[in-house]
Motif scaffolding. Structure first.
Motif, PDB file in Angstrom:
ATOM      1  N   ARG A   7     -33.832  24.447  19.017  1.00  0.00           N
ATOM      2  CA  ARG A   7     -35.156  23.841  18.779  1.00  0.00           C
ATOM      3  C   ARG A   7     -35.546  22.915  19.920  1.00  0.00           C
ATOM      4  N   ALA A   9     -38.037  19.620  20.184  1.00  0.00           N
ATOM      5  CA  ALA A   9     -38.593  18.719  19.162  1.00  0.00           C
ATOM      6  C   ALA A   9     -39.313  17.517  19.775  1.00  0.00           C
ATOM      7  N   PRO A  10     -40.465  17.741  20.377  1.00  0.00           N
ATOM      8  CA  PRO A  10     -41.167  16.611  21.006  1.00  0.00           C
ATOM      9  C   PRO A  10     -41.826  15.675  19.989  1.00  0.00           C
ATOM     10  N   SER A  11     -42.015  14.433  20.404  1.00  0.00           N
ATOM     11  CA  SER A  11     -42.784  13.462  19.608  1.00  0.00           C
ATOM     12  C   SER A  11     -44.170  13.375  20.241  1.00  0.00           C
ATOM     13  N   GLU A  43     -42.001  16.023  15.967  1.00  0.00           N
ATOM     14  CA  GLU A  43     -41.363  14.817  15.414  1.00  0.00           C
ATOM     15  C   GLU A  43     -42.384  13.678  15.387  1.00  0.00           C
ATOM     16  N   TYR A 197     -35.906   8.137  13.170  1.00  0.00           N
ATOM     17  CA  TYR A 197     -35.531   9.329  13.932  1.00  0.00           C
ATOM     18  C   TYR A 197     -34.188   9.881  13.438  1.00  0.00           C
ATOM     19  N   VAL A 201     -33.996  13.597  12.006  1.00  0.00           N
ATOM     20  CA  VAL A 201     -33.434  14.627  12.880  1.00  0.00           C
ATOM     21  C   VAL A 201     -32.242  15.328  12.215  1.00  0.00           C
ATOM     22  N   ARG A 215     -30.923  18.858  24.268  1.00  0.00           N
ATOM     23  CA  ARG A 215     -31.857  17.728  24.419  1.00  0.00           C
ATOM     24  C   ARG A 215     -31.391  16.854  25.566  1.00  0.00           C
ATOM     25  N   LEU A 219     -30.104  10.980  24.769  1.00  0.00           N
ATOM     26  CA  LEU A 219     -29.786  10.985  23.338  1.00  0.00           C
ATOM     27  C   LEU A 219     -28.311  11.274  23.074  1.00  0.00           C
TER      28      LEU A 219
HETATM   29  N1  GLU Z   1     -38.277  13.756  19.446  1.00  0.00           N
HETATM   30  C1  GLU Z   1     -37.300  13.379  20.445  1.00  0.00           C
HETATM   31  C2  GLU Z   1     -38.001  13.106  21.758  1.00  0.00           C
HETATM   32  O1  GLU Z   1     -39.142  13.505  21.945  1.00  0.00           O
HETATM   33  C3  GLU Z   1     -36.242  14.427  20.639  1.00  0.00           C
HETATM   34  C4  GLU Z   1     -35.237  14.392  19.568  1.00  0.00           C
HETATM   35  C5  GLU Z   1     -34.084  15.381  19.659  1.00  0.00           C
HETATM   36  O2  GLU Z   1     -34.160  16.357  20.412  1.00  0.00           O
HETATM   37  O3  GLU Z   1     -33.107  15.168  18.926  1.00  0.00           O
HETATM   38  O4  GLU Z   1     -37.404  12.484  22.608  1.00  0.00           O
END
Ligand code: GLU
Length: 282
Positions: A7, A9-11, A43, A197, A201, A215, A219
């Motif tokens: 996946r 998963a952008p915010s 996200e 988050y 997540v 990612r 993180l």
């Molecule tokens: N939503 C997070 C971001 O934009 C990414 C989270 C993830 O990949 O676990 O930095």
């Protein structure tokens, strides 16, 4: 063979930039290598900063880059009730406590820094009596819910680790031992956002059947918190692959808040998806 899922998963709190393009293309490339499905997840739990228009634009930017994903796209803001159920479950397990500390109080707190460089919470509200807690909550004082990390580590069980197929900031790879204590009592819900988050997540990765998480390396250390939660909530454990970040011309990490040039701005200047792929090494 079981189906594999990756996946991106952008915010959506601004326009996507080259750093997002790298992460999305990296994820799609890995999904292809593994004959897996590439999913998009939005996200957007922070509804003050995340705007529907940014999410729409993010989907359009990703399509412009040549990416595709199955529908429906999971928007976290549409699943807030699911996160509340998890918070309630952790509360019933006695792993959360209300923290009434203000930002001002926390800004002067002494102590070690967590992996993100924020002072580890000194635990001011952890030992508050039940009576005091109830009195302050009944009086309507705003509070956040923190994870009692020492208790959570015990509940999660010994020898927590994860499998890293990329590499961490210090070259960590293979089976990586978790170090959740480095984060202290993290906030898992607050007054303005009833989740965090970390909760969203781990829940979403499980519910979407994500088998591989690709990612940014920023993180990497948060994975230790996620492993604690996965273990307590009895969720499956994906394989992790953290990737490099794309620096701007000054070597800083690209970020939406710094107003770095967006994919949209590049497109308007005549930059093509092929040029972006080439610049990013795909
Ligand atoms: N939503 C997070 C971001 O934009 C990414 C989270 C993830 O990949 O676990 O930095």
């Amino acid at each position: 063979m079981a189906e594999l899922f990756f996946r991106f998963a952008p915010s959506p709190n601004g326009r996507l930039h080259l750093g997002h393009a790298y992460s999305a293309l990296f994820t799609a490339q890995q999904a292809k290598i593994h004959s897996a499905t590439f999913l998009l997840r939005i996200e957007d739990i922070d509804q003050a900063r995340c705007k529907p228009v940014f999410a729409e634009q993010a989907e359009a930017d990703l399509r412009w880059l040549g990416l595709d994903w199955p529908q429906p796209v999971r928007y976290q803001s549409r699943h807030m009730h699911e996160y509340t159920v998890i918070i309630d479950r952790l509360e019933r397990l006695g792993l959360l406590y209300p923290c009434f500390c203000t930002r001002a109080k926390l800004s002067t707190a002494p102590g070690a820094k967590d992996p993100d460089g924020t002072t580890v919470y000194p635990g001011y509200c952890r030992l508050m009596t039940r009576m005091d807690r109830n009195r302050r909550m009944t009086a309507g004082e705003p509070y956040a819910l923190r994870l009692d990390m020492a208790k959570a580590i015990l509940a999660a069980g010994p020898d927590l680790s994860f499998h890293e197929t990329g590499c961490g900031p210090d070259g960590e790879t293979g089976v990586v031992a978790c170090a959740p204590q480095a984060w202290g009592d993290v906030v898992l819900a607050r007054k303005d956002i009833a989740t965090s988050y970390h909760i969203a997540v781990v829940h979403d990765d499980a519910i979407q059947g994500i088998t591989h998480i690709t990612r940014g390396i920023d993180l990497f250390h948060a994975t230790s918190i996620h492993r604690v939660l996965q273990s307590i909530l009895e969720l499956p454990v994906p394989v992790y692959m953290h990737h490099r970040l794309i620096p701007d011309d000054t070597g800083r990490k690209l970020s939406k808040s710094h107003g770095d040039r967006s994919l949209a701005a590049l497109r308007e200047e005549g930059v093509t998806p092929d040029m972006i792929r080439e610049q990013l090494g795909f």
